[in-house]
Design an enzyme around this catalytic site. Structure first.
Site, PDB file in Angstrom:
ATOM      1  N   LYS A  44       0.927  -1.069   0.313  1.00  0.00           N
ATOM      2  CA  LYS A  44       0.000   0.031  -0.189  1.00  0.00           C
ATOM      3  C   LYS A  44       0.779   1.070  -0.118  1.00  0.00           C
ATOM      4  O   LYS A  44       0.425   2.252  -0.951  1.00  0.00           O
ATOM      5  CB  LYS A  44      -0.802   0.199   1.372  1.00  0.00           C
ATOM      6  CG  LYS A  44      -0.074  -0.173   2.944  1.00  0.00           C
ATOM      7  CD  LYS A  44      -1.287  -0.114   3.874  1.00  0.00           C
ATOM      8  CE  LYS A  44      -0.987  -0.059   5.445  1.00  0.00           C
ATOM      9  NZ  LYS A  44       0.114   1.284   5.553  1.00  0.00           N
ATOM     10  N   THR A  45       2.093   1.300   0.558  1.00  0.00           N
ATOM     11  CA  THR A  45       2.918   2.445   1.285  1.00  0.00           C
ATOM     12  C   THR A  45       3.647   2.566  -0.631  1.00  0.00           C
ATOM     13  O   THR A  45       3.660   3.961  -0.686  1.00  0.00           O
ATOM     14  CB  THR A  45       3.632   2.276   2.202  1.00  0.00           C
ATOM     15  OG1 THR A  45       3.439   1.977   3.077  1.00  0.00           O
ATOM     16  CG2 THR A  45       4.211   3.369   1.802  1.00  0.00           C
ATOM     17  N   ASP A 229      -3.777   7.554   4.941  1.00  0.00           N
ATOM     18  CA  ASP A 229      -3.327   6.113   4.997  1.00  0.00           C
ATOM     19  C   ASP A 229      -3.839   5.644   6.213  1.00  0.00           C
ATOM     20  O   ASP A 229      -4.187   6.358   7.380  1.00  0.00           O
ATOM     21  CB  ASP A 229      -1.752   6.261   5.409  1.00  0.00           C
ATOM     22  CG  ASP A 229      -1.264   4.420   5.180  1.00  0.00           C
ATOM     23  OD1 ASP A 229      -1.723   3.399   5.007  1.00  0.00           O
ATOM     24  OD2 ASP A 229       0.075   4.762   5.845  1.00  0.00           O
ATOM     25  N   GLU A 230      -4.331   4.358   6.399  1.00  0.00           N
ATOM     26  CA  GLU A 230      -4.876   3.823   7.625  1.00  0.00           C
ATOM     27  C   GLU A 230      -5.763   4.093   8.104  1.00  0.00           C
ATOM     28  O   GLU A 230      -5.961   4.154   9.468  1.00  0.00           O
ATOM     29  CB  GLU A 230      -3.577   4.112   9.022  1.00  0.00           C
ATOM     30  CG  GLU A 230      -1.722   3.174   8.462  1.00  0.00           C
ATOM     31  CD  GLU A 230      -1.931   1.827   8.325  1.00  0.00           C
ATOM     32  OE1 GLU A 230      -2.661   0.954   8.347  1.00  0.00           O
ATOM     33  OE2 GLU A 230      -1.082   0.679   8.177  1.00  0.00           O
ATOM     34  N   GLN A 260      -7.723  -5.453  10.039  1.00  0.00           N
ATOM     35  CA  GLN A 260      -6.233  -4.675  10.376  1.00  0.00           C
ATOM     36  C   GLN A 260      -7.128  -3.140  11.746  1.00  0.00           C
ATOM     37  O   GLN A 260      -6.115  -2.526  12.011  1.00  0.00           O
ATOM     38  CB  GLN A 260      -5.476  -4.114  10.254  1.00  0.00           C
ATOM     39  CG  GLN A 260      -5.106  -5.367   9.163  1.00  0.00           C
ATOM     40  CD  GLN A 260      -3.027  -5.228   8.682  1.00  0.00           C
ATOM     41  OE1 GLN A 260      -2.309  -4.755   9.052  1.00  0.00           O
ATOM     42  NE2 GLN A 260      -3.489  -4.737   7.499  1.00  0.00           N
ATOM     43  N   ARG A 623       2.111 -10.754  10.406  1.00  0.00           N
ATOM     44  CA  ARG A 623       3.644 -10.199  11.085  1.00  0.00           C
ATOM     45  C   ARG A 623       4.742 -11.259  10.591  1.00  0.00           C
ATOM     46  O   ARG A 623       5.289 -10.865   9.976  1.00  0.00           O
ATOM     47  CB  ARG A 623       3.369  -9.987  12.315  1.00  0.00           C
ATOM     48  CG  ARG A 623       2.423  -8.842  12.816  1.00  0.00           C
ATOM     49  CD  ARG A 623       2.031  -7.404  12.162  1.00  0.00           C
ATOM     50  NE  ARG A 623       0.918  -7.370  11.380  1.00  0.00           N
ATOM     51  CZ  ARG A 623       1.083  -6.925  10.712  1.00  0.00           C
ATOM     52  NH1 ARG A 623       1.898  -6.124   9.999  1.00  0.00           N
ATOM     53  NH2 ARG A 623      -0.309  -7.086   9.652  1.00  0.00           N
TER      54      ARG A 623
END
Length: 694
Positions: A44-45, A229-230, A260, A623
């Site tokens: 995504k970044t 973002d997020e 998330q 993770r």
């Protein structure tokens, strides 16, 4: 009509071709608001940074009209660095990449007059605000026990964008009324200090834009394209701020993952993703489902687990990284054996696979679970780093220096005044301070202003008056001097203040040892060097000669937001909570305490808490890149006695064919199998030690 045509750049073309189809779609979509539903590890970044470069190159957006916001300084820095590298052949100066709270701070800093603040306002951290509430409770004869948790409640009201008047109207009993009235008194006190708290950094701009449409229009003209973002972590106030800044034009891309969303306890609302469809009917949806982090077995487990939650948007992660190892689930007799077993498994795995120590993370639901694991790691002489250690800004010497700087910038900051009036010692006693505080309260002025008033002569002895007035005069001189200094001269001034108060000598006098004093002096040196770097960077990047007020507000915000962010590279095992692990990845993950009433936590066994606990477990699973081991204790000591534990319901929601159980209930290991496994472990460790000895 004139078009801005950039030269063909093969590097840009190659990068764009290397995006997968969904990533490319997200980068190229400009015409309507866009929601990018980005699964864990889906790049995504990269989508956000490539889109910023695309907006500048192909759509003629000026960098200073593009705003990108996220939730941590670390994420914002990484994003800005990556955009700068992408735009090496294109001017990127003026690009706005920051946290939500930094954006809010910039708005307040530019619009402070409209908000009825002075330019030198302070930002109060949680310790400062806690102290203000404590004093207000004492002043109003309120019981701290009765109002336990009121600081969190006030923060929640602010995040929901509820002012004290509405909170009072909503109160249903005398206790709730008392809390709402304390909220009103707290806001009044903050304003008297010319201060804001962390939540105000969002709430004040929202209120300002509501009340003054002309100022909102000005900011909408500045923010021509907004990327968030997020997005699943936004609260009600942040969502409102986004809607205000974007307005009717809808030049907006938000990136998020409802699976998330694990911060409901601090006001996050994953439903904000669904609300986008209502508020922006033309919303376009792109799903990023290809994962570039984990093996297929890990993703199959994550998909099966999170499928148990209700969804507005469905998605399913997949990977081209192969099936990978089976996911291990290990039953342990108790919490002590669990800690020992995890460490022995880690040691053996590291020896067998020749991995680095930093490749491993041990994750848990609550901080209290770390103690036994730490002990087991120490016994094996294994280096580890525990997230959530003492913040740089929590050190007493740093708090002292920052309080001096805060007070010079904002003399109305009573919390800073009280911290440093006797640091170093000035022989101004508690009785004198109490009389000074009473006088200031009765006059409705700050403690500093009180030191300048003739009325003090009526209540203080000659000796006490002289000391208080001398301190007030020295502070006034510093305030006047700091107002006109900027850049390198300002840094010299800060060093001069510490020299004048002989702060190094004070640390030597009060430290328990010379070594401790030297360490504390070194910390102060680090702070001064950091101030120098901030000033130098602002000059080099923006040609901005910073004044002390801007440096102090920047550092205060850094303190609040980065208490748990570790910048240093290390070769150690990472120990952290599941909450702290979000956004990180590790080749090998151990997830411990996967039991009922631990994960899920006993306070969240019903909906909607259970859904958030499941999302927390999902974060932990995703993770892991190559291997995942989950453990649980069959008994755990609670309240002074051994209590039987049940494996977490989440374990039974995972696909059986990807799991390798050891000690599954109903399929217990025989004594012979357990002994054989234990002997194998010992043999492996002995072999490892023998190899090391050679």
């Amino acid at each position: 009509m004139f078009y801005h045509i950039l030269p063909f750049n093969p590097d840009v073309q190659q990068r764009m071709h290397s995006l997968n189809p969904r990533q490319l779609e997200a980068v190229l979509h400009i015409d309507t608001p866009l929601l990018v539903l980005a699964g864990a590890g889906s790049g995504k970044t990269r989508v956000i940074t490539e889109k910023i470069a695309h907006l500048v190159r192909k759509h003629d957006f000026k960098p200073h009209h593009i705003y990108a916001v996220t939730f941590t300084n670390k994420a914002a820095r990484e994003m800005k660095e990556r955009v700068t590298k992408l735009m090496v052949d294109t001017p990127a100066k003026g690009l706005n990449v920051s946290t939500f709270h930094n954006l809010g701070l910039n708005i307040i800093r530019q619009e402070y007059k409209a908000l009825n603040y002075k330019a030198n306002f302070s930002i109060m951290d949680a310790t400062d605000t806690g102290q203000i509430l404590k004093e207000l409770m004492k002043k109003n004869d309120l019981s701290p026990e009765e109002l336990d948790g009121v600081q969190w409640e006030i923060s929640a009201w602010k995040n929901q964008h509820l002012d004290p008047k509405i909170a009072l109207e909503m109160a249903e009993n005398p206790l709730e009324q008392a809390r709402a009235r304390l909220y009103a008194a707290y806001q009044k006190q903050l304003h008297a200090y010319n201060a804001v708290d962390f939540d105000d950094l969002i709430g004040l701009p929202v209120r300002l834009f509501n009340d003054q449409p002309d100022i909102l229009t000005k900011w909408q003209n500045k923010v021509r394209y907004l990327l968030v973002d997020e997005y699943q972590d936004t609260n009600a106030a942040q969502y409102k701020l986004v809607r205000q800044l974007v307005g009717l034009n809808g030049k907006l891309t938000v990136v998020g993952d409802d699976d998330q969303s694990i911060y409901a306890w601090r006001g996050a609302q994953p439903e904000n993703l669904a609300m986008l469809q209502q508020d922006f009917p033309g919303l376009h949806l792109v799903k990023l489902e290809q994962n570039y982090r984990s093996s297929q077995r890990i993703l199959q487990s994550a998909n099966a687990l999170i499928a148990q939650n209700p969804h507005v948007f469905e998605k399913r992660l997949w990977s081209e990284m192969g099936m990978g190892d089976a996911i291990r689930v290990i039953a342990c007799a108790n919490e002590n054996q669990e800690a020992e077993r995890v460490v022995s498994e880690l040691v053996v795995h590291k020896f067998q696979h020749r991995t680095k120590t930093r490749d491993y993370a041990i994750l848990y639901r609550g901080n209290h679970q770390a103690r036994l694991i730490e002990r087991a790691l120490r016994e094996q002489n294994l280096p580890y780093i525990l997230s959530g250690g003492q913040s740089f800004f929590d050190k007493a010497e740093i708090k002292d220096v920052m309080s001096y700087l805060k007070l010079i910038v904002n003399p109305d900051d009573d919390a800073a005044f009280l911290r440093i009036i006797n640091t170093p010692r000035r022989e101004i006693g508690a009785t004198t301070l109490e009389k000074l505080a009473t006088y200031a309260t009765n006059r409705g002025i700050s403690l500093f202003d009180a030191t300048q008033e003739f009325g003090l002569t009526q209540i203080l002895s000659e000796k006490s008056l002289k000391r208080v007035q001398l301190f007030g005069q020295v502070l006034l001189d510093w305030v006047k001097e700091a107002e006109v200094l900027e850049g390198a001269e300002m840094v010299t001034f800060v060093r001069g203040v510490l020299d004048k108060i002989e702060y190094d000598n004070w640390l030597m006098e009060t430290a328990s040892s010379v070594k401790t004093a030297e360490k504390r002096i070194e910390n102060v040196r680090d702070l001064l060097l950091w101030i120098e770097r901030i000033v130098k960077k602002a000059d080099e990047e923006d040609g901005d000669q910073l004044k002390l007020a801007k440096v102090v507000s920047h550092m205060t915000l850094m303190d609040i937001m980065e208490r748990n962010e570790d910048e240093k590279e290390h070769d150690m095992i990472s120990l952290m909570t599941l909450h702290a692990s979000k956004g990180l990845e590790f080749p090998h993950v151990f997830l411990v305490g996967v039991e009922e009433e631990m994960l899920p936590h006993k306070q969240n066994l019903e909906s909607p808490g259970l859904e958030e606990e499941r999302r927390l477990a999902y974060v932990g699973i995703t993770r892991a890149q190559r291997s995942l081991t989950m453990t649980y204790a069959q008994k755990r000591r609670k309240y002074g006695e051994d209590m039987r534990c049940e494996p977490s319901r989440f374990l039974y929601e995972l696909p059986e064919d990807v799991l390798q159980w050891e000690g599954k209930p109903g399929v217990e290991l025989s004594k012979e199998e357990a002994k054989a496994h234990g002997n194998a472990q010992l043999e492996q460790i002995r072999a490892m030690l023998a190899a090391k000895a050679k």
